[in-house]
Design a protein around this motif. Structure first.
Motif, PDB file in Angstrom:
ATOM      1  N   VAL A  13      36.033  19.244  72.732  1.00  0.00           N
ATOM      2  CA  VAL A  13      37.014  19.648  74.025  1.00  0.00           C
ATOM      3  C   VAL A  13      36.572  18.606  75.029  1.00  0.00           C
ATOM      4  CG1 VAL A  13      37.711  21.243  75.688  1.00  0.00           C
ATOM      5  CG2 VAL A  13      37.347  21.674  73.115  1.00  0.00           C
ATOM      6  N   THR A 132      47.445  17.247  71.122  1.00  0.00           N
ATOM      7  CA  THR A 132      45.686  17.567  71.661  1.00  0.00           C
ATOM      8  C   THR A 132      44.872  16.834  71.573  1.00  0.00           C
ATOM      9  OG1 THR A 132      44.983  19.328  70.795  1.00  0.00           O
ATOM     10  CG2 THR A 132      46.395  20.009  72.423  1.00  0.00           C
ATOM     11  N   TRP A 133      44.508  16.119  72.778  1.00  0.00           N
ATOM     12  CA  TRP A 133      43.174  15.503  72.107  1.00  0.00           C
ATOM     13  C   TRP A 133      42.544  15.824  70.206  1.00  0.00           C
ATOM     14  CZ3 TRP A 133      41.735  10.597  73.340  1.00  0.00           C
ATOM     15  CH2 TRP A 133      40.637  10.422  73.058  1.00  0.00           C
ATOM     16  N   SER A 134      41.234  17.262  70.769  1.00  0.00           N
ATOM     17  CA  SER A 134      40.761  17.546  69.508  1.00  0.00           C
ATOM     18  C   SER A 134      41.180  18.052  68.530  1.00  0.00           C
ATOM     19  CB  SER A 134      39.695  18.447  69.709  1.00  0.00           C
ATOM     20  OG  SER A 134      39.734  19.262  70.929  1.00  0.00           O
ATOM     21  N   HIS A 135      42.339  18.857  68.995  1.00  0.00           N
ATOM     22  CA  HIS A 135      43.318  20.596  67.663  1.00  0.00           C
ATOM     23  C   HIS A 135      42.368  20.952  67.772  1.00  0.00           C
ATOM     24  CE1 HIS A 135      45.674  21.392  63.827  1.00  0.00           C
ATOM     25  NE2 HIS A 135      45.337  20.540  64.675  1.00  0.00           N
ATOM     26  N   SER A 136      41.712  21.403  68.818  1.00  0.00           N
ATOM     27  CA  SER A 136      41.293  23.248  69.038  1.00  0.00           C
ATOM     28  C   SER A 136      42.927  23.586  69.424  1.00  0.00           C
ATOM     29  CB  SER A 136      40.574  23.027  70.528  1.00  0.00           C
ATOM     30  OG  SER A 136      38.817  22.178  70.260  1.00  0.00           O
ATOM     31  N   LEU A 138      44.541  26.487  72.010  1.00  0.00           N
ATOM     32  CA  LEU A 138      44.557  26.880  73.004  1.00  0.00           C
ATOM     33  C   LEU A 138      44.106  28.233  73.465  1.00  0.00           C
ATOM     34  CD1 LEU A 138      47.556  24.141  73.925  1.00  0.00           C
ATOM     35  CD2 LEU A 138      44.964  23.629  73.391  1.00  0.00           C
ATOM     36  N   GLU A 145      40.846  22.831  80.702  1.00  0.00           N
ATOM     37  CA  GLU A 145      40.371  22.860  79.300  1.00  0.00           C
ATOM     38  C   GLU A 145      41.820  21.960  78.658  1.00  0.00           C
ATOM     39  OE1 GLU A 145      36.542  24.559  78.208  1.00  0.00           O
ATOM     40  OE2 GLU A 145      38.234  25.703  78.079  1.00  0.00           O
ATOM     41  N   GLU A 149      42.856  18.643  77.300  1.00  0.00           N
ATOM     42  CA  GLU A 149      43.084  18.003  76.157  1.00  0.00           C
ATOM     43  C   GLU A 149      44.760  17.126  75.812  1.00  0.00           C
ATOM     44  OE1 GLU A 149      42.371  19.185  73.214  1.00  0.00           O
ATOM     45  OE2 GLU A 149      40.343  20.294  73.512  1.00  0.00           O
ATOM     46  N   THR A 153      45.289  12.569  75.851  1.00  0.00           N
ATOM     47  CA  THR A 153      45.769  12.308  74.671  1.00  0.00           C
ATOM     48  C   THR A 153      46.985  12.098  75.068  1.00  0.00           C
ATOM     49  OG1 THR A 153      45.122  14.336  73.398  1.00  0.00           O
ATOM     50  CG2 THR A 153      47.755  13.517  72.634  1.00  0.00           C
TER      51      THR A 153
END
Length: 171
Positions: A13, A132-136, A138, A145, A149, A153
């Motif tokens: 993240v 998203t950036w990190s595939h965390s 949400l 955050e 994300e 991206t």
């Protein structure tokens, strides 16, 4: 060419204190965004009680206005998530052979690793969107955050292609 050192590390993240994220946060008004307690776990644990008006897609059947059916017979869409990856060029070759267009929901950290593949997706007429950036999950992140994300991206996709995405799919 895209400079990977100008981006956060892939798969984590992004910090909300970077100058870029501070700028992005200053451009939006989060006062109307819901303040929902973040879940924990990987995958996130479902809350025992879901507040009214809150939808945890992975925990309940709450489609909201999601498209879940195709209105016309023999009309459908094809999507791919989590790329690009080293396998994406082979997939693009297959789609080109079959004359099929798809939507690619891209992870920003992967865009930075494989910008030429993302450019190829655009050149071949595919649709790009954010994943998203990190595939965390949400539901485990703060509103700030989530902004980081999405915007990192969007920046990576734009820097790789000149294309501004309009859609995103949560992981």
């Amino acid at each position: 060419a895209l400079d990977a050192s100008a981006y956060p590390a892939p798969s984590i993240v992004p910090s909300v204190t970077s100058p870029e994220v501070r700028q992005w946060l200053s451009e939006i008004d989060l006062s109307g965004a819901p303040s929902i307690e973040a879940n924990t776990g990987d995958p996130p644990e479902c809350p025992t009680v879901v507040p009214d008006g809150v939808c945890y897609w992975t925990c309940e059947d709450c489609n909201a206005d999601d498209v879940v059916t195709c209105p016309d017979k023999n009309v459908w869409g094809i999507t791919f998530d989590d790329g690009p990856t080293p396998a994406t060029p082979d997939l693009l070759h297959f789609l080109q052979e079959k004359n099929v267009k798809a939507t690619f929901f891209l992870v920003g950290g992967n865009v930075v690793k494989y910008p030429a593949t993302v450019a190829q997706e655009v050149q071949e007429g595919h649709h790009l969107a954010s994943h998203t950036w990190s595939h965390s999950a949400l539901t485990t992140l703060t509103n700030e955050e989530i902004v980081a994300e999405i915007r990192w991206t969007e920046k990576a996709i734009f820097d790789a292609t000149g294309y501004r995405v309009r859609y995103m799919r949560p992981p």
